[in-house]
Enzyme design. Structure first.
Site, short mmCIF file in Angstrom:
data_model
loop_
_atom_site.label_atom_id
_atom_site.label_comp_id
_atom_site.label_asym_id
_atom_site.label_seq_id
_atom_site.Cartn_x
_atom_site.Cartn_y
_atom_site.Cartn_z
N ASN A 9 0.88 -1.17 0.00
CA ASN A 9 0.00 0.00 0.00
C ASN A 9 0.92 1.22 0.00
O ASN A 9 1.44 1.60 1.04
CB ASN A 9 -0.89 -0.02 1.25
CG ASN A 9 -1.75 1.21 1.35
OD1 ASN A 9 -1.86 1.99 0.40
ND2 ASN A 9 -2.39 1.40 2.50
N LYS A 11 0.10 4.18 -0.40
CA LYS A 11 -0.63 5.35 0.12
C LYS A 11 -0.39 6.57 -0.78
O LYS A 11 -0.26 6.42 -1.98
CB LYS A 11 -0.24 5.63 1.57
CG LYS A 11 -0.31 4.40 2.47
CD LYS A 11 -0.29 4.75 3.91
CE LYS A 11 -0.15 3.49 4.73
NZ LYS A 11 -0.41 3.69 6.13
N HIS A 99 -9.78 0.71 4.22
CA HIS A 99 -8.57 1.02 4.99
C HIS A 99 -8.93 1.97 6.13
O HIS A 99 -9.76 2.87 5.95
CB HIS A 99 -7.49 1.64 4.07
CG HIS A 99 -6.16 1.69 4.75
ND1 HIS A 99 -5.84 2.65 5.69
CD2 HIS A 99 -5.07 0.89 4.65
CE1 HIS A 99 -4.62 2.43 6.13
NE2 HIS A 99 -4.12 1.36 5.52
N GLU A 101 -7.52 4.46 7.33
CA GLU A 101 -7.33 5.89 7.06
C GLU A 101 -8.53 6.46 6.32
O GLU A 101 -8.92 7.61 6.53
CB GLU A 101 -6.02 6.10 6.29
CG GLU A 101 -4.81 5.90 7.20
CD GLU A 101 -3.55 5.42 6.51
OE1 GLU A 101 -3.46 5.50 5.27
OE2 GLU A 101 -2.64 4.98 7.24
N GLU A 172 -5.81 -5.20 10.18
CA GLU A 172 -4.85 -4.13 10.43
C GLU A 172 -5.23 -3.39 11.70
O GLU A 172 -6.06 -2.46 11.65
CB GLU A 172 -4.84 -3.14 9.27
CG GLU A 172 -4.47 -3.73 7.93
CD GLU A 172 -3.83 -2.68 7.03
OE1 GLU A 172 -2.70 -2.89 6.62
OE2 GLU A 172 -4.47 -1.65 6.76
N GLY A 178 1.70 2.26 10.82
CA GLY A 178 2.62 3.40 10.70
C GLY A 178 3.21 3.84 12.02
O GLY A 178 3.81 4.91 12.11
N SER A 218 2.88 -2.03 10.57
CA SER A 218 4.32 -2.02 10.88
C SER A 218 4.98 -3.38 10.64
O SER A 218 5.89 -3.78 11.37
CB SER A 218 4.57 -1.55 12.32
OG SER A 218 4.09 -0.23 12.48
C1 PEP Z 1 -1.14 0.15 5.95
O1 PEP Z 1 -1.36 1.34 5.91
O2 PEP Z 1 -1.90 -0.63 5.34
C2 PEP Z 1 0.00 -0.34 6.70
C3 PEP Z 1 0.02 -1.57 7.08
O3 PEP Z 1 0.96 0.60 7.00
P1 PEP Z 1 2.36 0.31 7.76
O4 PEP Z 1 2.94 -0.94 7.19
O5 PEP Z 1 3.20 1.53 7.43
O6 PEP Z 1 2.05 0.19 9.21
#
Ligand code: PEP
Length: 256
Positions: A9, A11, A99, A101, A172, A178, A218
């Site tokens: 992703n 983003k 997602h 976000e 997630e 993040g 992460s």
């Molecule tokens: C994500 O936004 O789907 C994600 C898993 O981000 P990160 O790996 O940066 O935590």
């Protein structure tokens, strides 16, 4: 054996040139994929074209193009929206839906996500459906009911065939996205097993065993192997670590 997937992703990151270079680096490395192990690159809308060109040039099996969102409508007066049909024009096969976000900043509701899922399935596309709880919910140990509600509201109206053909679930936990605070392998496994038990209750064990459940939050080159070694973790949805080939490629190898 279930399908395994590592999805990037990106983003709202990378210039078009950086996207092209990163796709080139990924596609020219030794990925060792097969029909059971695949990679999906979910890139910004403006970068789909150039990444599609790289994919057509290199023709690497089992690497797919994905978007990070789409409209629940196919066409019409919806200013600023992108239709699944437009995504298909660029050979996009996968779309991230729900997602955290987008749930948080664009106020996307379970109801809207249900509608997006239906539209994508009507166009024979693949849905990477995200679920996961915020920190307060984890602190009061109600993460299972929170995630169950997300899945029930947006996915469980599907029939078994739609589910197995079109849906990949990504768990997630929001507190891990993040932040560098990865869920422990046990926390990930516990939630993935719980999600599979929900699928089993609703669709039966045979169907539940076929649905890939990815972990996101992460996940990186150091922790991917241990996370993916859990029985119910079928790969990852990767944000920050997917922005550079040298941090993303080891995660693909951890899946393999
Ligand atoms: C994500 O936004 O789907 C994600 C898993 O981000 P990160 O790996 O940066 O935590």
């Amino acid at each position: 054996m279930r399908r395994k997937i590592v999805a990037a992703n990106w983003k709202m990151n990378l210039s078009i040139k950086e996207a092209k270079d990163l796709a080139h680096q990924i596609l020219t490395s030794d990925l060792q994929l097969n029909e059971k192990n695949s990679v999906v690159l979910c890139v910004p809308f403006t970068h789909l074209h150039v990444v599609n060109e790289e994919l057509s040039k290199h023709k690497v099996n089992s690497v797919y193009l994905g978007a990070q969102n789409c409209s629940d409508k196919l066409q019409g007066a919806f200013t600023g929206e992108i239709s699944p049909l437009m995504l298909q024009n660029l050979n996009t096969t996968h779309v991230i839906i729900g997602h955290s976000e987008r749930r948080q900043y664009q106020n996307e509701s379970n109801e809207l996500l249900k509608s997006k899922v239906e539209t994508l399935i009507s166009q024979n596309m693949q849905v990477l459906f995200c679920c996961g709880e915020p920190l307060e919910i984890r602190k009061n140990e109600s993460q299972n009911s929170y995630v169950a509600e997300q899945l029930t509201a947006s996915l469980f109206h599907l029939n078994a065939e739609q589910l197995t053909k079109h849906i990949v679930i990504a768990y997630e936990p929001i507190w891990a996205i993040g932040t560098g605070l990865t869920a422990s392998p046990q926390q990930a496994q516990d939630m993935h097993a719980f999600i599979r038990s929900l699928l089993s209750e609703k669709y039966g064990n045979e169907i539940a065993q076929q649905i890939p459940i990815l972990y996101g939050g992460s996940c990186n080159a150091q922790n991917a192997k241990e996370l993916f070694s859990n029985q119910d973790v079928d790969g990852g949805l990767i944000g920050g670590a997917a922005l550079k080939a040298d941090t993303f490629l080891p995660i693909i190898h951890a899946m393999n």
